[in-house]
Scaffold this motif. Structure first.
Motif, short mmCIF file in Angstrom:
data_model
loop_
_atom_site.label_atom_id
_atom_site.label_comp_id
_atom_site.label_asym_id
_atom_site.label_seq_id
_atom_site.Cartn_x
_atom_site.Cartn_y
_atom_site.Cartn_z
N ILE A 68 -11.22 1.28 7.01
CA ILE A 68 -10.61 -0.36 7.99
C ILE A 68 -11.10 -1.58 6.91
N SER A 69 -9.64 -1.75 6.86
CA SER A 69 -9.71 -2.80 5.79
C SER A 69 -9.42 -4.57 6.38
N VAL A 70 -10.35 -5.48 6.18
CA VAL A 70 -10.38 -6.91 6.80
C VAL A 70 -9.54 -7.97 6.14
N ASN A 71 -8.56 -8.32 6.36
CA ASN A 71 -8.25 -9.55 5.64
C ASN A 71 -7.54 -9.41 4.68
N ASP A 72 -8.10 -10.20 3.31
CA ASP A 72 -7.61 -9.50 2.15
C ASP A 72 -7.48 -8.45 1.93
N GLU A 73 -8.57 -7.06 1.62
CA GLU A 73 -8.88 -5.79 2.06
C GLU A 73 -7.66 -5.61 1.84
N ALA A 205 0.56 -11.28 0.94
CA ALA A 205 1.12 -12.23 1.60
C ALA A 205 1.35 -13.41 0.40
N GLY A 206 0.37 -13.11 -1.18
CA GLY A 206 0.28 -13.47 -2.13
C GLY A 206 0.56 -13.11 -3.33
N SER A 207 0.50 -12.78 -4.12
CA SER A 207 0.86 -12.81 -5.92
C SER A 207 1.25 -10.17 -5.59
N GLY A 208 0.02 -9.89 -4.75
CA GLY A 208 1.10 -8.79 -5.02
C GLY A 208 -0.68 -8.19 -6.13
N SER A 209 -1.38 -8.71 -6.87
CA SER A 209 -1.66 -8.21 -7.88
C SER A 209 -3.12 -7.41 -6.98
N GLU A 210 -3.66 -6.44 -7.59
CA GLU A 210 -5.34 -5.91 -7.05
C GLU A 210 -6.16 -6.49 -7.91
N ARG A 211 -7.55 -6.08 -7.21
CA ARG A 211 -8.46 -6.24 -7.82
C ARG A 211 -9.70 -5.14 -6.59
N LEU A 212 -10.62 -3.98 -7.17
CA LEU A 212 -11.43 -3.25 -6.73
C LEU A 212 -12.21 -4.37 -6.71
N LEU A 213 -13.44 -4.13 -5.26
CA LEU A 213 -14.93 -4.70 -4.85
C LEU A 213 -16.19 -4.12 -5.25
N THR A 221 -6.72 -7.84 -2.02
CA THR A 221 -6.35 -8.95 -3.20
C THR A 221 -6.91 -9.76 -3.71
N ALA A 222 -5.95 -9.46 -5.19
CA ALA A 222 -6.87 -10.63 -6.46
C ALA A 222 -6.65 -11.72 -5.97
N ASP A 223 -5.65 -12.67 -5.41
CA ASP A 223 -5.60 -14.01 -5.00
C ASP A 223 -6.35 -14.41 -3.86
N GLY A 224 -6.50 -12.95 -2.70
CA GLY A 224 -7.63 -13.30 -1.92
C GLY A 224 -6.60 -13.68 -0.43
N THR A 225 -5.66 -13.42 -0.63
CA THR A 225 -4.32 -13.21 0.12
C THR A 225 -4.65 -12.30 1.29
N LEU A 226 -3.92 -12.14 2.30
CA LEU A 226 -4.13 -11.56 3.62
C LEU A 226 -2.91 -10.21 2.88
N ALA A 227 -3.62 -9.17 3.43
CA ALA A 227 -2.94 -7.60 3.10
C ALA A 227 -2.56 -6.96 4.18
N ALA A 228 -1.32 -6.62 4.50
CA ALA A 228 -1.24 -5.83 6.01
C ALA A 228 -0.78 -3.76 5.14
N HIS A 229 -0.69 -2.89 6.30
CA HIS A 229 -0.63 -1.94 5.59
C HIS A 229 0.05 -0.67 6.90
N TYR A 230 1.06 -0.24 6.57
CA TYR A 230 1.72 0.91 7.71
C TYR A 230 2.47 1.68 7.46
N GLU A 231 1.75 2.62 8.21
CA GLU A 231 2.57 4.17 6.93
C GLU A 231 2.43 5.31 8.39
N HIS A 232 3.23 6.47 7.94
CA HIS A 232 3.43 7.26 9.01
C HIS A 232 3.67 9.12 7.87
N THR A 233 2.88 9.71 8.48
CA THR A 233 3.92 11.53 7.55
C THR A 233 4.90 11.78 8.02
N ILE A 234 5.71 12.30 7.31
CA ILE A 234 7.30 12.44 7.94
C ILE A 234 7.22 13.62 6.90
N VAL A 235 8.30 13.81 7.59
CA VAL A 235 9.06 15.57 7.25
C VAL A 235 10.62 15.23 7.04
#
Length: 247
Positions: A68-73, A205-213, A221-235
Motif C-alpha cells: 500500500i503506497s501513498v502519493n509519491d510512493e 508526474a515528474g522525471s520518473g527517477s526512483e528512490r528507495l526509502l 519518486t526521487a523528486d517527490g512527485t505523484l506516482a500511479a500504478h495499474y496492473e492486471h495478470t493476463i494470458v
C-alpha cells in the motif's frame, strides 16, 4: 508460466478473481482516517476467506499481505499506522496464491475528490495498460508492449519509472520474462499462446527517477512527485489477451 491445460487456466482464473475481490474490498474501504494497516487487514481476512495467501509475504517475507503506497510512493509500501488524508493518492498492489497458482494486480485510488494531476495520472496509467494489452498477442514481442505503454505515458506528459517492470507470473510471484514499460530492443522475447504475464504501468508526474526509502522496501519518486500504478495478470492468446484479474 505457460498454460498447458484447461485445468491450469481454471486455477489461474480462480486466483485471479480472488485477487480482484480482495482489491475491490480494500478499495471500497479507502476513506479519510483509515490506516494502511487496516486496509491490509481487509486483504488478510478476504484472502483467508477464499483459502488464499499473500505471495509477497510468503516468498519475500514482506511485512504485510498487500503493498500500500501513498502519493509519491510508487510500489512496495509497507502497511502501518499511517492514516489516509483527503486528497491522497493510494496504490493497492496484491499478489496472491491458491492451489499453486499465482495472480497479481494493482489499482490506484484517490481519497475523496482527486486533484487534476492525480486524476490525469491515474487515468493515464490505466490507458497505458490497455494500450500495452492491445499489443500483447502471440507472435508479437515483449518490446511491443513497452513501446505502446511508453507512447501513451509520454504523450500524456508523464514519465515511466523505468526500473519498475511487469513480469511473468502464474506459479510464483516473479517469473520470466521481464516486461518493461518502455521500448528496449533487448527485450525481444516472443510472446507465445498461453504465456502468463503482468502488464503494469508504473508512472510518475515528474522525471520518473526512483528512490528507495529507509524502510528498505518502498520505492518512491526521487523528486517527490505523484506516482500511479495499474496492473492486471493476463494470458497471451492469438487475439486479445485474457484478463485474469479483471472484474
Amino acid at each position: 508460466m505457460s498454460i498447458k491445460s484447461t485445468a491450469e487456466l481454471e486455477g489461474l482464473k480462480k486466483i485471479g478473481q480472488i485477487v480482484r475481490a480482495t482489491l475491490d474490498a480494500m478499495a471500497s474501504a479507502v476513506e479519510p482516517g483509515i490506516s494502511t494497516a487496516e486496509l491490509d487487514q481487509i486483504a488478510k481476512i478476504t484472502l483467508a476467506a477464499h483459502g488464499a495467501e499473500s505471495s509477497a509475504r510468503k516468498v519475500y517475507g514482506f511485512p504485510g499481505d498487500a503493498c500500500i503506497s501513498v502519493n509519491d510512493e510508487a510500489i512496495h509500501g509497507i502497511p502501518g499506522g499511517r492514516q489516509l488524508k483527503l486528497g491522497d493518492l493510494v496504490k493497492l498492489d496484491l499478489t496472491a496464491e491458491k492451489d499453486g497458482f499465482v495472480a497479481d494486480a494493482a489499482v490506484t485510488i484517490g481519497v475523496g475528490k482527486m486533484s487534476p494531476v492525480s486524476a490525469s495520472l491515474t487515468q493515464c496509467a490505466e490507458r497505458a495498460f490497455h494500450q500495452g494489452a492491445q499489443c500483447a498477442r502471440a507472435g508479437n514481442r515483449v518490446y511491443d508492449i513497452g513501446r505502446a505503454v511508453e507512447r501513451e505515458v509520454r504523450g500524456s506528459g508523464f514519465s515511466v519509472m523505468k526500473q519498475l517492470c511487469g513480469h511473468g507470473v502464474g506459479r510464483t510471484i516473479h517469473e520470466e520474462p521481464c516486461v518493461p514499460n518502455y521500448f528496449s530492443n533487448r527485450h525481444r522475447t516472443r510472446l507465445t499462446e498461453g504465456l502468463v504475464i503482468t502488464i503494469e504501468p508504473i508512472i510518475a508526474a515528474g522525471s520518473g527517477s526512483e528512490r528507495l526509502l529507509e524502510d528498505g522496501w518502498t520505492i518512491g519518486t526521487a523528486d517527490g512527485t505523484l506516482a500511479a500504478h495499474y496492473e492486471h495478470t493476463i494470458v497471451i492468446t492469438r487475439g486479445e489477451p485474457i484478463l485474469l484479474t479483471a472484474t
